[in-house]
Design a protein around this motif. Sequence first.
Motif, mmCIF file in Angstrom:
data_model
loop_
_atom_site.group_PDB
_atom_site.id
_atom_site.type_symbol
_atom_site.label_atom_id
_atom_site.label_comp_id
_atom_site.label_asym_id
_atom_site.label_seq_id
_atom_site.Cartn_x
_atom_site.Cartn_y
_atom_site.Cartn_z
ATOM 1 N N SER A 93 0.849 -1.205 0.000
ATOM 2 C CA SER A 93 0.000 0.000 0.000
ATOM 3 C C SER A 93 0.876 1.244 0.000
ATOM 4 O O SER A 93 0.653 2.177 -0.773
ATOM 5 N N ILE A 94 1.847 1.235 0.884
ATOM 6 C CA ILE A 94 2.718 2.407 0.998
ATOM 7 C C ILE A 94 3.424 2.646 -0.329
ATOM 8 O O ILE A 94 3.495 3.773 -0.832
ATOM 9 N N GLY A 95 3.972 1.568 -0.912
ATOM 10 C CA GLY A 95 4.707 1.696 -2.170
ATOM 11 C C GLY A 95 3.833 2.203 -3.299
ATOM 12 O O GLY A 95 4.201 3.148 -4.017
ATOM 13 N N ILE A 96 2.665 1.612 -3.453
ATOM 14 C CA ILE A 96 1.776 1.991 -4.558
ATOM 15 C C ILE A 96 1.247 3.406 -4.367
ATOM 16 O O ILE A 96 1.206 4.206 -5.313
ATOM 17 N N LEU A 97 0.860 3.747 -3.149
ATOM 18 C CA LEU A 97 0.296 5.090 -2.910
ATOM 19 C C LEU A 97 1.383 6.159 -2.998
ATOM 20 O O LEU A 97 1.138 7.282 -3.449
ATOM 21 N N ARG A 98 2.583 5.781 -2.594
ATOM 22 C CA ARG A 98 3.703 6.739 -2.699
ATOM 23 C C ARG A 98 3.974 7.032 -4.173
ATOM 24 O O ARG A 98 4.235 8.166 -4.574
ATOM 25 N N LYS A 99 3.939 5.989 -5.023
ATOM 26 C CA LYS A 99 4.155 6.188 -6.458
ATOM 27 C C LYS A 99 3.097 7.124 -7.030
ATOM 28 O O LYS A 99 3.401 8.017 -7.827
ATOM 29 N N ALA A 100 1.846 6.924 -6.602
ATOM 30 C CA ALA A 100 0.753 7.775 -7.086
ATOM 31 C C ALA A 100 0.996 9.227 -6.681
ATOM 32 O O ALA A 100 0.768 10.154 -7.456
ATOM 33 N N GLU A 101 1.496 9.409 -5.471
ATOM 34 C CA GLU A 101 1.779 10.761 -4.962
ATOM 35 C C GLU A 101 2.891 11.403 -5.777
ATOM 36 O O GLU A 101 2.820 12.579 -6.156
ATOM 37 N N GLN A 102 3.937 10.617 -6.079
ATOM 38 C CA GLN A 102 5.074 11.126 -6.859
ATOM 39 C C GLN A 102 4.614 11.482 -8.271
ATOM 40 O O GLN A 102 5.007 12.518 -8.811
ATOM 41 N N ASP A 103 3.793 10.649 -8.859
ATOM 42 C CA ASP A 103 3.271 10.926 -10.212
ATOM 43 C C ASP A 103 2.456 12.201 -10.204
ATOM 44 O O ASP A 103 2.534 13.012 -11.136
ATOM 45 N N TYR A 104 1.679 12.407 -9.153
ATOM 46 C CA TYR A 104 0.836 13.603 -9.052
ATOM 47 C C TYR A 104 1.702 14.853 -8.935
ATOM 48 O O TYR A 104 1.436 15.885 -9.563
ATOM 49 N N GLU A 105 2.782 14.760 -8.143
ATOM 50 C CA GLU A 105 3.670 15.917 -7.953
ATOM 51 C C GLU A 105 4.403 16.258 -9.241
ATOM 52 O O GLU A 105 4.615 17.433 -9.551
ATOM 53 N N GLU A 106 4.753 15.206 -10.026
ATOM 54 C CA GLU A 106 5.446 15.446 -11.293
ATOM 55 C C GLU A 106 4.559 16.170 -12.291
ATOM 56 O O GLU A 106 5.028 16.987 -13.081
ATOM 57 N N LYS A 107 3.225 15.879 -12.215
ATOM 58 C CA LYS A 107 2.284 16.555 -13.123
ATOM 59 C C LYS A 107 2.182 18.023 -12.781
ATOM 60 O O LYS A 107 1.975 18.871 -13.617
#
Lengths: 224, 297
Positions: free
Chosen positions: B283-297
């Motif tokens: 969960s932490i890994g997948i949600l962290r990736k989503a957060e990073q993708d959002y910040e990159e946008k």
Amino acid sequence: MKKNDSLPFWDAVKVYYGTSLVRIFICMFLLPVSAVLLFVTSIFLMSGGKEEALCVSSIGVILFFCSAYMFFIMDVRVNSSNLPGWKFLKTVKGGFDTYAKAAVTITAVSVLVVLLYSLIAALLYIADIVSLFNTPGACFALWISEMVLIAVIVFLRLIENTTVRLLAYSAVLFQVLLLYLLLLHTVKSMSAAVWIISAAASMLMIAVSSKVSISYYKKKIWEN
Amino acid sequence: MDTALNIKDITKKYKDFTLGGIDIEIPMGFSSALIGANGAGKTTLIDIICGVTANDAGKMEYFGKYTDNDRSELRNMIGYCSSANYFPMDWNLKKVAEVMDVAFDNFDRKKFSELCDKFKLGDPSGKKQKKLMKMSDGNRMRTYLAAVLARDTSLLVLDEPASSLDPLARDLLCDMFRDYLAEKDGERTVIFSTHNIADMEFVTDHAIFMAGGKVIEQGFVEDLKEKYILVHGDASVSEKAVPYLLSSTSNKTSFEGIALAEDAEKLAALDTAIEQPTLQQLSIGILRKAEQDYEEK
């Protein structure tokens, strides 16, 4: 064939208020009456037992105010999407049908309470026990003002925010109180037929406002 | 495998948030967790599933035959409970039992009393009754859960049921989920939302990860644990490992991250330790990736 999951109106009230329709009726009737009795007793005691100190017309005003807020509070309970319990109420048997029955029933109970006040006042006057109002026609003034008030309460359901609705209601309440006082002064100069027609028209106003508010409520609030 | 709930392109638009389009298949007979950070859209989706909120677009199919137009049938079949203020605050256990009995056809008062006893809430028929507003958050949540679990439903939909419960109560809730699922030979389903899966990991069969109003990953937990790996290693190899990691954290001495299992050999060659992640780590890994993708946008 769709399953019929409609609740009878007394169960709809039970779901929304957590108590029986009979208890609600008794509460809505007795609380304003208790306020009036408290007022009368206080004046009587403060004046040292002098009956003439009690201003009869003030009974009508106290009853008007207390019942006005009683009806509003009971209506808010069934019509507020920002109060606790809202999500539960959206998922109960009957769904919107249960809400509509509860809303219409509480409006009908408000009307019945006012009718009961008027009947009791009339009976007490006819039996020559006590005259709660200056003239018999004052009953009509109270009746019409209360009906206008109930119609206003129903229309104000269109305001979703409870605080804004209360503020709007308080502002309108004083206007309707002025109507009541105005009607008190015109009682003697109007015929009984005019009073009866006005009383009937005020009831029609409630029926129309109820239909409009329930349709609007379904579209803008319930189905949103 | 039968599907309890099929969600197709469900969308809901608010002023500053959009949910959707959501596409999910909830398998029947299992416990599915909606996992996501605060504001991911879990509550909105749950409210749409249970008819509390209307969707702007999309369709739902329940138990292979009902749609969202069949609310009158679905109301008795779905046991819904929100995380806060589910009942009016001036109600007590007795009132909850009385109203639930009227509001639903399948409420069992005897079972409600038993559940209140299990949750140490007291006797709903007792004389002295505490109102919900006087109860702690945990006891209030237990009351809501007792009320919904006392109904004979086919689909249990709970919004953050464990958030205000103590560890013992959470453990009890997990046992109750298992009992609920076992009672009707695979015809019952549980959906619950959580932002802290560690407490409910052992009762989660199927997971749906949400972020920013979208579903970013979903699947059976066992399949997800085979799809992803947990990688840790020395800080000296972190630069070489990072391109293979979906998300990671690092400090001066070490790093840890989630990667796809297909990259396991390449990562193993970098002298890293590889193991199967827990659902919490996933969960932490997948949600962290989503957060990073959002910040990159």
